[in-house]
Design a protein around this motif. Structure first.
Motif, PDB file in Angstrom:
ATOM      1  N   GLU A 172      -7.917   4.117   2.993  1.00 36.43           N
ATOM      2  CA  GLU A 172      -6.778   4.089   3.911  1.00 36.43           C
ATOM      3  C   GLU A 172      -5.532   3.522   3.225  1.00 36.43           C
ATOM      4  N   ILE A 173      -5.711   2.435   2.475  1.00 35.31           N
ATOM      5  CA  ILE A 173      -4.571   1.827   1.794  1.00 35.31           C
ATOM      6  C   ILE A 173      -4.005   2.780   0.744  1.00 35.31           C
ATOM      7  N   HIS A 174      -4.886   3.324  -0.105  1.00 34.75           N
ATOM      8  CA  HIS A 174      -4.421   4.173  -1.192  1.00 34.75           C
ATOM      9  C   HIS A 174      -3.688   5.410  -0.675  1.00 34.75           C
ATOM     10  N   ARG A 175      -4.263   6.092   0.292  1.00 35.02           N
ATOM     11  CA  ARG A 175      -3.636   7.322   0.764  1.00 35.02           C
ATOM     12  C   ARG A 175      -2.348   7.051   1.515  1.00 35.02           C
ATOM     13  N   GLY A 176      -2.198   5.832   2.014  1.00 32.93           N
ATOM     14  CA  GLY A 176      -0.943   5.456   2.655  1.00 32.93           C
ATOM     15  C   GLY A 176       0.205   5.307   1.669  1.00 32.93           C
ATOM     16  N   HIS A 177      -0.115   5.191   0.378  1.00 29.23           N
ATOM     17  CA  HIS A 177       0.939   5.070  -0.628  1.00 29.23           C
ATOM     18  C   HIS A 177       1.622   6.405  -0.899  1.00 29.23           C
ATOM     19  N   GLY A 178       0.932   7.508  -0.632  1.00 32.96           N
ATOM     20  CA  GLY A 178       1.511   8.818  -0.903  1.00 32.96           C
ATOM     21  C   GLY A 178       1.609   9.149  -2.375  1.00 32.96           C
TER      22      GLY A 178
END
Length: 337
Positions: A172-178
Motif C-alpha cells: 500500500e505504501i509503495h504503490r501510493g508513491h506512484g
C-alpha cells in the motif's frame, strides 16, 4: 531562526526539569542535537547535581507525519517498552522521565546516556572494537531472545504485524508513491507465494534491531536503542532484519551487521532459549530488504512533497536502487538453495 528558537525551547524545557531528572539537579548544560534520527530527534545534555554530572538523552518527536509515522508505537509507548525490556534483562538505558504536556517539549522522554559507539560504519571498521566484533553477533542473538520471551500482557497498545499483514502494508505504501519499480513487484509476488502462516502466539518484536541502533563498547553490546517500531508478530522478523545487507556498512561478507555470522547470531539466540525457524528468517530477510527500499522511497516522497525539506531525505531516497540490487541477489534462482 527556527532552529535557534527550537534549541532555546529545548534548553529552557530541560532546565525546568533538572530537579525532576536528577535528585538535586541544578544547571543543565552542553545541550546539543545529535546527528541521525530520520523520524525522531535525539538531544544530548548534562545535568549538574552538586559535585556530580549526569549525562542524559532526550528522545523527542520530530514534526514528521504521514507514512513513516504509521508504524510507530509512539514515544510514550517506547519508554514503557524500554522499562519492560530492562526488567527482562535486555541491555537498555534507564528511563528518567516521560514528557507531559506541561513540560512544553512535545512528546518524548529522557533516558540515561550510555557511552559507546552507535555509528554502524565505525562499529564495523574501527580497530578499538575488534574484540567486540568477535562476540557482538552472539550477544545480539541473546538480546533478541530475551526480547521475544517478554510477556506480552501488560505492554502498551501495539499494532500486530504478521507476515501477510506486513506485506499488504508495504504494498500500500509503495504503490501510493506512484513510482513503478519492477523489482519490488517481483519481490511482492515472491513474498506472497512464500508467506509463512500467522503466529498463534505473537511475540514482542523490536522492529528495528540492527547495526546503527546499538551502543557498542570494547566488551560488545551495551544497549539496544530505538524501540519506536516495536509491535506484536513473528520473532523471526528481527533475526531477518538484522541480516539485511544495508546494515553491513560495506562489509558484506559478514551478514550480521557487517560484524558477525548468521551462525553466531543464531547460536546466541538459542543460548537464551530462542526457537529458530530458518525458512522464516529467510522470508523476513527478503521482506526486510524490500521494506528498506520502500522506506527509502517514502523519504524521497516526503522531500518531493515539501513535507520534509532536509536534503538527507533525498539522499536516502536514492538508496532504493540498492535495495533492488539486494532483492535480485536474494531471489535469483541460484540463491534459492
Amino acid at each position: 531562526m527556527l532552529v535557534r528558537d527550537e534549541s532555546k525551547r529545548v534548553v529552557d524545557g530541560l532546565q525546568a526539569l533538572a530537579a525532576t531528572l536528577v535528585p538535586g539537579g541544578a544547571a543543565v548544560r552542553d545541550v546539543r542535537r545529535l546527528s541521525g534520527g530520520a523520524s525522531q530527534q535525539t538531544w544530548a545534555f548534562e545535568v549538574d547535581a552538586g559535585a556530580q554530572t549526569w549525562p542524559l538523552i532526550l528522545r523527542r518527536a520530530a514534526d514528521a507525519t504521514g507514512e513513516r509515522a504509521m508504524g510507530s508505537a509512539g514515544l510514550a509507548a517506547e519508554a514503557q517498552l524500554i522499562e519492560v525490556a530492562r526488567a527482562g534483562g535486555v541491555p537498555v538505558p534507564g528511563v528518567r522521565h516521560v514528557l507531559r504536556a506541561s513540560d512544553g517539549l512535545g512528546d518524548g522522554f529522557v533516558m540515561d546516556r550510555i557511552e559507546g559507539e552507535t555509528l554502524g560504519r565505525r562499529i564495523v571498521r574501527e580497530a578499538r572494537l575488534t574484540d567486540a566484533r568477535h562476540v557482538l553477533a552472539y550477544q545480539c542473538g541473546a538480546a533478541l531472545a530475551r526480547i521475544h520471551r517478554l510477556p506480552t500482557n501488560g505492554l502498551p497498545p501495539l499494532r500486530r504485524a504478521d507476515a501477510c499483514a506486513e506485506l499488504d502494508f508495504q504494498i500500500e505504501i509503495h504503490r501510493g508513491h506512484g513510482t513503478p519499480r519492477p523489482v519490488f513487484e517481483i519481490a511482492f509476488q515472491w513474498l506472497r507465494a512464500h508467506a509463512p502462516a500467522d503466529m498463534d502466539m505473537p511475540a514482542l518484536v523490536h522492529g528495528d534491531f540492527r547495526n546503527g541502533n546499538l551502543i557498542v563498547g570494547g566488551e560488545g553490546l551495551r544497549a539496544v536503542l530505538d524501540w519506536e517500531l516495536a509491535h506484536l508478530g513473528d520473532p523471526m522478523e528481527d533475526l531477518g532484519w538484522m541480516c539485511v545487507r544495508s546494515w553491513r556498512f560495506g562489509n558484506g561478507q559478514l551478514p550480521v551487521g557487517g560484524f558477525g555470522t548468521r551462525e553466531q547470531l543464531l547460536e546466541g539466540y538459542a543460548s537464551e532459549g530462542g526457537v529458530i525457524d530458518v525458512e522464516r528468517v529467510r522470508w523476513w530477510e527478503v521482506m526486510g530488504s524490500l521494506k528498506w527500499g520502500v522506506i527509502c522511497g517514502t523519504m524521497l516522497q516526503a522531500w518531493r512533497s515539501g513535507r520534509e525539506r532536509e536534503v538527507e531525505k533525498a539522499v536516502i531516497g536514492r538508496r532504493a536502487s540498492e535495495a533492488e540490487s539486494d532483492l535480485l541477489a536474494l531471489l535469483a534462482p541460484e540463491g534459492e538453495a
